[in-house]
Design a protein around this motif. Structure first.
Motif, PDB file in Angstrom:
ATOM      1  N   SER A 181       0.824  -1.227   0.000  1.00  9.78           N
ATOM      2  CA  SER A 181       0.000   0.000   0.000  1.00  9.78           C
ATOM      3  C   SER A 181       0.849   1.265   0.000  1.00  9.78           C
ATOM      4  O   SER A 181       0.352   2.344   0.348  1.00  9.78           O
ATOM      5  N   GLN A 182       2.102   1.144  -0.415  1.00 12.92           N
ATOM      6  CA  GLN A 182       3.006   2.299  -0.500  1.00 12.92           C
ATOM      7  C   GLN A 182       3.755   2.277  -1.845  1.00 12.92           C
ATOM      8  O   GLN A 182       4.971   2.237  -1.839  1.00 12.92           O
ATOM      9  N   PRO A 183       3.027   2.258  -2.983  1.00 11.00           N
ATOM     10  CA  PRO A 183       1.623   2.666  -3.110  1.00 11.00           C
ATOM     11  C   PRO A 183       0.619   1.541  -3.422  1.00 11.00           C
ATOM     12  O   PRO A 183      -0.572   1.785  -3.363  1.00 11.00           O
ATOM     13  N   LEU A 184       1.051   0.329  -3.815  1.00 15.97           N
ATOM     14  CA  LEU A 184       0.099  -0.648  -4.342  1.00 15.97           C
ATOM     15  C   LEU A 184      -0.422  -1.605  -3.267  1.00 15.97           C
ATOM     16  O   LEU A 184       0.362  -2.311  -2.625  1.00 15.97           O
ATOM     17  N   PRO A 185      -1.752  -1.685  -3.087  1.00 17.04           N
ATOM     18  CA  PRO A 185      -2.347  -2.604  -2.099  1.00 17.04           C
ATOM     19  C   PRO A 185      -2.643  -3.967  -2.709  1.00 17.04           C
ATOM     20  O   PRO A 185      -3.785  -4.425  -2.750  1.00 17.04           O
ATOM     21  N   LEU A 186      -1.620  -4.684  -3.159  1.00 16.44           N
ATOM     22  CA  LEU A 186      -1.823  -5.893  -3.950  1.00 16.44           C
ATOM     23  C   LEU A 186      -2.304  -7.093  -3.141  1.00 16.44           C
ATOM     24  O   LEU A 186      -3.090  -7.908  -3.636  1.00 16.44           O
ATOM     25  N   PHE A 187      -1.827  -7.249  -1.924  1.00 14.33           N
ATOM     26  CA  PHE A 187      -2.016  -8.504  -1.207  1.00 14.33           C
ATOM     27  C   PHE A 187      -2.819  -8.302   0.080  1.00 14.33           C
ATOM     28  O   PHE A 187      -2.822  -7.221   0.668  1.00 14.33           O
ATOM     29  N   CYS A 188      -3.461  -9.392   0.527  1.00 10.80           N
ATOM     30  CA  CYS A 188      -4.124  -9.399   1.825  1.00 10.80           C
ATOM     31  C   CYS A 188      -3.058  -9.514   2.906  1.00 10.80           C
ATOM     32  O   CYS A 188      -2.321 -10.509   2.961  1.00 10.80           O
ATOM     33  N   ARG A 189      -2.969  -8.536   3.765  1.00 11.26           N
ATOM     34  CA  ARG A 189      -1.894  -8.503   4.754  1.00 11.26           C
ATOM     35  C   ARG A 189      -1.980  -9.658   5.747  1.00 11.26           C
ATOM     36  O   ARG A 189      -0.962 -10.215   6.144  1.00 11.26           O
ATOM     37  N   ASN A 190      -3.188 -10.012   6.137  1.00 17.74           N
ATOM     38  CA  ASN A 190      -3.309 -10.986   7.218  1.00 17.74           C
ATOM     39  C   ASN A 190      -2.860 -12.389   6.818  1.00 17.74           C
ATOM     40  O   ASN A 190      -2.575 -13.221   7.684  1.00 17.74           O
ATOM     41  N   ARG A 191      -2.793 -12.673   5.517  1.00 14.28           N
ATOM     42  CA  ARG A 191      -2.337 -13.983   5.067  1.00 14.28           C
ATOM     43  C   ARG A 191      -1.107 -13.906   4.185  1.00 14.28           C
ATOM     44  O   ARG A 191      -0.689 -14.918   3.600  1.00 14.28           O
ATOM     45  N   PHE A 192      -0.523 -12.747   4.075  1.00 14.17           N
ATOM     46  CA  PHE A 192       0.567 -12.570   3.113  1.00 14.17           C
ATOM     47  C   PHE A 192       1.757 -13.480   3.429  1.00 14.17           C
ATOM     48  O   PHE A 192       2.224 -14.232   2.572  1.00 14.17           O
TER      49      PHE A 192
END
Length: 582
Positions: free
Chosen positions: A48-59
């Motif tokens: 998210s800096q800048p692209l929010p590509l992945f789900c953080r909780n399971r990354f």
């Protein structure tokens, strides 16, 4: 080279969620004990800096199940933030080695299949790697390919088959990351370009971290709670539409339109209206005042980068849009054909906006320094570079106090860009361009207006190298990508004297000695707003007028008209003092 920077490793058994490539054995990866820490750095400084590509909780847990090309691309970005990385030629080669391995795999997938969501994720990451390395043409190809594949696959639509919530979330994250990538890099792109894809919901966003002194919402926030909060990432995506339009506005290089900028039909007014419309949809919780930044400790900021990263990106985009829209150079060029009719209120409007929004960028730079906050989003460096060009232009004045303040602010911006350049090569080149611009423009300036050399002109191409973010290192990028049958070479830069000069200061009852140096105490923003490249010879900016050849007005400007000592904007008999006053 690539084999020398990685060791042989066979991926451990997975849950089967990811298929092996059908064309043979997968390439080697570093040991997973090395991949894990690098992936954590990616999550901390790139997500998210800048692209929010992945789900953080399971990354992190999903790394073993992700396709190899995605893992390689993640390493190519995350490795920049290891303690051993120093942006040297060897380190850049390491990054490029991982990126090239990922590129080979993903392009083979595109040509032979199967194309998966991981294919589009990898193309986004590679586009970001290429862009920050100065390979802007190849970066555009990757993001456009990702966009075309997303359109063909109807990525924006919800699948008819049963799909896990995590997969659905990553689908829409990928869709909006592609849109965000195109807009931030200045592509001529609109959501309307994808009529068949649909428009999925915005990605999930982290909540704003609670305030240490008062963890609950303030009374004002409670009164405004009726506005639906779509999340900070959603507002970054919304604002990126305006950012993409301002990038196209900058590429016009101040060419006068058929209507003046104050006309409702002008692109200036349309961008400003879009900006204000988006601001009305921004809930109070994500604005400046409720953020309570002064009470946030460095540890709290670092621990909650998943929120503060996109929050700062949103702030910088907001202010940069207004700085570019009212850039003194762009405005003075665009007003050439309207020099007899400029209203006083427009001069005051643009002057106030520039003063306010450059000061906000400077404030945030000071804040980062005070809190020792490592800025990892390269777009924030571009914002500082834009402000630096404004401060440099305004620093050429006989007023010693203003001159000193503007030079200090210019230096602060350059230092900030240099710091970001320690991780991102294109920002290091941006800092060098700012220093070259400073040296070359200073060489044409004399404090005595009567002694100003009328034969000197200022080549504006160096300003465009900085202001046109998506064109950074453009000619070098083209040379690296295209063969002799396609590459036509860079356009010839021929100099011409442009008939313009700086905008005059608006008439005020009390003229401040210098602009504000601290955070503005009252502003729309604070109350309700969002808050190697090719080297040039040191003297390349100074060109004798007698050697100038006719070409477009956007190439150069007469030095005496560029600096604040320029006495007349008009070439007739009227002077600025007789324009626009009631």
């Amino acid at each position: 080279m690539f084999s020398s920077i990685r060791s042989r490793y066979e991926r451990p058994p997975s849950s089967g969620a990811s298929r092996m490539p059908p064309w043979g054995p997968q390439p080697s990866l570093p040991p997973w004990k090395q991949i894990g820490p690098i992936a954590e750095l990616y999550l901390l400084y790139c997500d998210s800096q800048p692209l929010p590509l992945f789900c953080r909780n399971r990354f992190l847990a999903s790394l073993h199940d992700r396709d190899v090309e995605v893992t390689l691309a993640i390493i190519a970005l995350g490795i920049r933030f290891t303690n051993s990385y120093s942006n040297t030629e060897n380190d850049i080669s390491v990054v490029n080695g991982y990126a090239e391995a990922a590129r080979g795999l993903v392009m083979k997938r595109v040509s032979e299949g199967p194309v998966e969501i991981s294919t589009l994720q990898c193309l986004c990451l590679l586009s970001l790697v290429d862009f920050t390395n100065g390979n802007t043409h190849r970066s555009s190809i990757h993001s456009s390919l990702a966009m075309n594949l997303a359109q063909c696959a109807n990525l924006g639509l919800k699948p008819r088959t049963a799909t896990s919530p995590t997969t659905l979330e990553e689908r829409r994250r990928c869709f909006w990351s592609i849109c965000l990538l195109k807009r931030l890099h200045g592509a001529d792109f609109s959501i309307l370009d994808l009529p068949d894809v649909g428009r999925p919901p915005f990605p999930d966003s982290p909540p704003r971290p609670p305030r240490a002194m008062s963890p609950g919402p303030s009374s004002l926030e409670a009164r405004r709670s009726e506005m639906q909060d779509q999340g900070i990432i959603a507002y970054v995506i919304m604002l990126s539409e305006t950012f993409g339009r301002i990038a196209r506005y900058v590429r016009l290089r101040g060419r006068p339109g058929k209507v003046p900028p104050w006309s409702p039909e002008s692109e200036y007014s349309k961008i400003l209206a879009l900006q204000m419309d988006l601001e009305t949809r921004m809930p109070l919780t994500h604005r400046f005042k409720p953020a309570n930044l002064s009470d946030r400790s460095p540890e709290e900021l670092q621990a909650n980068r998943e929120y503060w990263g996109p929050w700062f990106l949103n702030q910088f985009m907001y202010h940069t849009i207004l700085c570019l829209l009212n850039h003194p150079l762009l405005l003075s060029l665009s007003l050439r054909t309207f020099r007899n009719t400029i209203p006083e209120i427009f001069l005051q409007h643009t002057s106030d906006l520039i003063s306010s929004h450059t000061t906000w960028i400077i404030h945030f730079i000071n804040y980062f320094e005070e809190k020792s906050f490592l800025v990892s989003d390269p777009l924030l460096g571009y914002s500082a570079a834009v402000v630096a060009t404004i401060e440099l232009q305004l620093s050429f004045t006989d007023d010693a106090a203003i001159r000193e303040e503007k030079r200090t602010r210019f230096s602060k911006c350059v230092k900030f860009v240099q710091q970001i350049g320690e991780k991102w090569p294109h920002m290091a080149r941006m800092a060098q361009r700012l220093l070259h611009l400073e040296d070359a423009v200073s060489a044409t300036y004399q404090s005595d207006p009567g002694a100003q050399n009328q034969s000197l002109i200022i080549d504006l191409s160096r300003f465009w190298d900085i202001l046109e973010y998506s064109s950074n290192s453009d000619s070098d990028s083209a040379r690296r990508l295209f063969g002799d049958s396609l590459f036509a070479g860079p356009p010839l830069a021929m100099a011409e004297v442009s008939q313009t000069s700086p905008l005059p200061a608006p008439t005020r009852l009390i003229t401040p000695v210098s602009g504000p140096s601290n955070l503005p105490s009252q502003s729309l923003h604070s109350d309700v707003g969002f808050a190697g490249a090719q080297d040039y010879p040191d003297d390349s900016l100074v060109v004798p007028q007698q050697l100038a050849l006719p070409t477009d007005d956007d190439i150069s400007i007469l030095a005496t008209n560029f600096f604040s000592q320029g006495q007349e904007f008009l070439r007739g008999g009227d002077s600025w003092e007789n324009i626009g006053n009631f």
